[in-house]
Design a protein around this motif. Structure first.
Motif, short mmCIF file in Angstrom:
data_model
loop_
_atom_site.label_atom_id
_atom_site.label_comp_id
_atom_site.label_asym_id
_atom_site.label_seq_id
_atom_site.Cartn_x
_atom_site.Cartn_y
_atom_site.Cartn_z
N MET A 22 15.73 10.66 82.08
CA MET A 22 17.04 11.26 81.81
C MET A 22 17.70 10.53 80.64
O MET A 22 17.94 9.33 80.69
N ASN A 23 17.96 11.27 79.58
CA ASN A 23 18.61 10.72 78.40
C ASN A 23 19.95 11.42 78.20
O ASN A 23 20.00 12.65 78.09
N ILE A 24 21.03 10.65 78.15
CA ILE A 24 22.39 11.21 78.08
C ILE A 24 22.98 10.93 76.71
O ILE A 24 22.97 9.79 76.23
N ASP A 73 14.40 14.52 74.88
CA ASP A 73 15.32 15.50 75.43
C ASP A 73 16.61 14.82 75.87
O ASP A 73 16.57 13.74 76.47
N PHE A 74 17.74 15.44 75.57
CA PHE A 74 19.04 14.88 75.93
C PHE A 74 19.90 15.91 76.64
O PHE A 74 19.78 17.11 76.40
N VAL A 75 20.78 15.40 77.50
CA VAL A 75 21.77 16.23 78.17
C VAL A 75 23.12 15.52 78.08
O VAL A 75 23.20 14.34 77.73
N ASN A 76 24.19 16.25 78.39
CA ASN A 76 25.49 15.59 78.44
C ASN A 76 25.71 14.99 79.83
O ASN A 76 24.88 15.15 80.74
N LEU A 77 26.83 14.30 80.01
CA LEU A 77 27.08 13.60 81.26
C LEU A 77 27.25 14.58 82.43
O LEU A 77 26.81 14.30 83.55
#
Length: 292
Positions: free
Chosen positions: A1-3, A271-275
């Motif tokens: 998980m990358n934020i 891959d990135f997502v927001n909080l």
């Protein structure tokens, strides 16, 4: 998980401490637009932590970020380190910030990051204040010593549930890497600018959890000025000796000009997502509970 997160206070800092330097405001506006366009082209959504005063003085900036689909988080009201404020002052600051941001964007704000990661052992009661005002997700803990904050005794390097006086909050700490016995953050700020790209990518790719934190001042190409004693003492609220100001000048300028290309390389590699999305991905029923 990358934020993927950004701390957005530069517009307000320019107004409060330096006056409206038009060239700096233009640089921040230009950098933000490039960033929003680059994220949009990759269909990436981040969390932008904004100070409440920006929602008052620069509402168009906050709304622009929201219009691109990004989450708006709270980064305090005046960007004063929380460890320099009293309980009552923090409570008032937090209320004013959240209220201003919510009125600006027309929706609830549930994510928070303290300025300079200034929540530690001495003021851990801040979590009670955050939960009281509806914050459910926090990204303020820096589990190491640093100039203006840090929570050295916090040993968790993954999302945990913090409980205090019957209230709970989901905590997303800053990950660190051990180098010669010291813990260093490499996923944002000065160390992201300092460490070589291959080192950053290797550590990110081999981590199960990663929290980033970038500023517009990290991403613009122009160098930051050497502060006068008066400017330093007003902003950092400590004695502005030549040595202190020189150290700050070096830290603020190392790697400037190379950071934005490094950021694009990173977001193209992982891959990135927001909080907000990350919070939905965590299995909180299996997460560790930390009682403060």
């Amino acid at each position: 998980m990358n934020i993927l997160t950004f701390d957005i206070e530069e517009w307000y800092i320019e107004k409060k401490y330096y006056g409206f330097r038009k060239e700096k405001l233009y640089e921040y506006d230009k950098c933000l637009q490039s960033l929003l366009d680059d994220l949009a082209s990759r269909q990436l959504f981040a969390t932008f932590f904004c100070v409440g005063k920006m929602a008052i003085d620069f509402p168009h900036v906050v709304r622009k970020i929201k219009d691109y689909g990004h989450e708006i988080g709270c980064h305090s009201n005046n960007h004063i380190w929380l460890n320099k404020l009293s309980y009552i002052e923090i409570k008032e600051d937090t209320y004013q910030a959240i209220d201003a941001l919510e009125q600006c964007i027309g929706e609830k704000v549930t994510s928070y990051r303290a300025p300079a990661f200034s929540i530690g052992e001495s003021n851990k009661y801040v979590f009670e204040i955050l939960a009281e005002f509806g914050i459910t997700k926090d990204a303020s803990i820096f589990p190491s010593s640093r100039d203006f904050g840090g929570f050295k005794g916090f040993s968790y390097k993954k999302p945990v549930i913090i409980q205090s006086t019957g209230l709970s909050i989901h905590e997303f700490p800053i990950p660190t890497v051990n180098i010669l016995g010291g813990n260093f953050a490499f996923s944002g700020g000065g160390y992201f600018r300092f460490f070589p790209l291959y080192f950053i990518k290797w550590n990110m790719k081999n981590a199960d959890y990663m929290m980033t934190y970038f500023h517009m001042a990290d991403l613009i190409s122009g160098s930051n000025k050497f502060l006068s004693r008066k400017e330093y003492e007003i902003y950092f609220q400590e004695k502005g000796s030549f040595i202190q100001r020189f150290k700050r000048y070096i830290k603020a300028n190392v790697g400037i000009g190379k950071c934005y290309p490094k950021l694009l390389d990173i977001i193209d590699s992982l891959d990135f997502v927001n909080l907000k999305s990350a919070d939905a991905m965590v299995q909180w029923d299996k997460s560790h509970v930390v009682k403060l």
